[in-house]
Design a protein around this motif. Structure first.
Motif, short mmCIF file in Angstrom:
data_model
loop_
_atom_site.label_atom_id
_atom_site.label_comp_id
_atom_site.label_asym_id
_atom_site.label_seq_id
_atom_site.Cartn_x
_atom_site.Cartn_y
_atom_site.Cartn_z
N ARG A 277 0.84 -1.38 0.05
CA ARG A 277 -0.01 0.18 0.10
C ARG A 277 1.02 1.18 -0.02
NH1 ARG A 277 -5.13 -1.57 3.74
NH2 ARG A 277 -5.31 -3.67 2.95
N SER A 278 1.90 1.29 -0.81
CA SER A 278 2.99 2.37 -0.87
C SER A 278 2.72 3.20 -2.08
CB SER A 278 4.25 1.62 -0.81
OG SER A 278 5.33 2.81 -1.05
N TRP A 279 2.33 4.64 -1.96
CA TRP A 279 2.20 5.27 -3.19
C TRP A 279 3.60 5.72 -3.60
CZ3 TRP A 279 -1.86 6.05 -5.76
CH2 TRP A 279 -3.11 5.88 -5.33
N MET A 280 4.66 5.75 -2.74
CA MET A 280 6.06 5.90 -3.12
C MET A 280 6.34 4.64 -3.99
SD MET A 280 9.58 6.55 -1.34
CE MET A 280 9.13 8.00 -0.38
N LEU A 281 6.09 3.41 -3.76
CA LEU A 281 6.51 2.44 -4.70
C LEU A 281 5.77 2.31 -5.87
CD1 LEU A 281 8.41 -0.22 -5.07
CD2 LEU A 281 6.54 -1.44 -3.70
N PHE A 282 4.52 2.79 -5.78
CA PHE A 282 3.80 2.87 -7.02
C PHE A 282 4.34 3.88 -8.10
CE2 PHE A 282 0.10 4.97 -9.29
CZ PHE A 282 -0.07 3.86 -10.03
N GLY A 283 4.63 5.12 -7.36
CA GLY A 283 5.32 5.87 -8.17
C GLY A 283 6.62 5.33 -8.91
N PHE A 284 7.44 4.75 -8.07
CA PHE A 284 8.59 4.28 -8.87
C PHE A 284 8.23 3.34 -10.14
CE2 PHE A 284 11.02 5.59 -5.11
CZ PHE A 284 12.16 6.49 -5.75
N VAL A 285 7.28 2.48 -9.61
CA VAL A 285 6.79 1.47 -10.64
C VAL A 285 6.42 2.19 -12.13
CG1 VAL A 285 4.95 -0.12 -11.38
CG2 VAL A 285 6.21 -0.38 -9.08
N ALA A 286 5.41 3.29 -11.83
CA ALA A 286 4.88 4.18 -12.93
C ALA A 286 5.98 4.64 -13.78
CB ALA A 286 4.30 5.21 -12.50
N VAL A 287 7.13 5.28 -13.03
CA VAL A 287 8.60 5.87 -13.78
C VAL A 287 9.13 4.68 -14.34
CG1 VAL A 287 10.59 6.93 -13.41
CG2 VAL A 287 8.54 7.71 -12.29
N PHE A 288 9.33 3.58 -13.71
CA PHE A 288 9.91 2.31 -14.40
C PHE A 288 9.17 2.05 -15.62
CE2 PHE A 288 9.25 -2.11 -14.97
CZ PHE A 288 10.61 -2.68 -15.14
N GLN A 289 8.01 1.87 -15.45
CA GLN A 289 7.23 1.44 -16.92
C GLN A 289 6.95 2.45 -17.90
OE1 GLN A 289 6.33 -1.52 -17.07
NE2 GLN A 289 5.62 -1.33 -19.05
N ILE A 290 6.90 3.68 -17.62
CA ILE A 290 7.07 4.81 -18.59
C ILE A 290 8.37 4.67 -19.53
CG2 ILE A 290 6.74 7.24 -19.14
CD1 ILE A 290 4.63 7.11 -17.16
N SER A 291 9.44 4.60 -18.52
CA SER A 291 10.75 4.76 -19.11
C SER A 291 11.27 3.45 -19.68
CB SER A 291 12.00 4.95 -18.12
OG SER A 291 11.88 4.15 -16.86
N ALA A 292 10.50 2.37 -19.44
CA ALA A 292 11.04 1.00 -19.99
C ALA A 292 10.24 1.24 -21.32
CB ALA A 292 10.43 -0.19 -19.36
#
Length: 173
Positions: free
Chosen positions: A128-143
């Protein structure tokens, strides 16, 4: 349960299974296609988001309280791990041209990236981490930009066989 425990199965599959199946595939998996232009920024965003995805869970806990986040998180996490294992198996066994077109690579040209996203989304939901969700979103967009560079490199290296593969198999799902 601490969030970092979620990383252990992922790392065992991503690295341990790959080493077990093919040492040669380890060096192929570690190779980044040459990037140019805006892809350079995406490459660094990708690397930083990877670091965040690996570090943030060290400070998180998984909430065991029954909720939709727990159920959806478990489905994503376990599904992502299973897809990652299948993608690793396919990656370790390229065809005679050196292309990865077997197994889940018949459905997606980038099943490893898809599996990472699904697994990491599961981790974000479970913690339930918004911070981790943010990193995942950046990960996917940059990927996505990393994938574009990889596809350009594959076209240069494999030529027409890869162009035909691109016509028959979707980039993601």
């Amino acid at each position: 349960m601490y969030g970092f425990v979620l990383l252990l199965p992922f790392l065992l599959i991503r690295f341990g299974l790959l080493v077990r199946l093919s040492r040669e595939a380890v060096s192929r998996a570690a190779y980044f296609a040459p990037v140019r232009g805006g892809e350079r920024a995406a490459y660094w965003a990708y690397q930083i988001s990877n670091g965040g995805i690996l570090l943030v869970p060290l400070f998180l806990k998984v909430s065991a309280m029954f909720s939709w986040q727990l159920v959806l998180g478990l489905i994503c996490y376990v599904g992502g791990l299973c897809l990652c294992a299948a993608a690793i198996a396919g990656f370790a066994a390229p065809d005679e041209n050196g292309l990865n077109t077997n197994g889940v690579y018949q459905i997606s040209r980038n099943p490893m990236y898809v599996s990472y996203f699904i697994c990491f989304m599961g981790m974000a939901l479970l913690t339930r981490s918004w911070m981790l969700f943010g990193f995942v979103a950046v990960f996917q967009i940059s990927a996505h930009w990393i994938i574009l560079a990889e596809e350009r490199w594959c076209l240069e290296k494999f030529g027409e066989p890869y162009a035909q593969y691109m016509k028959t198999v979707r980039r993601y799902i």
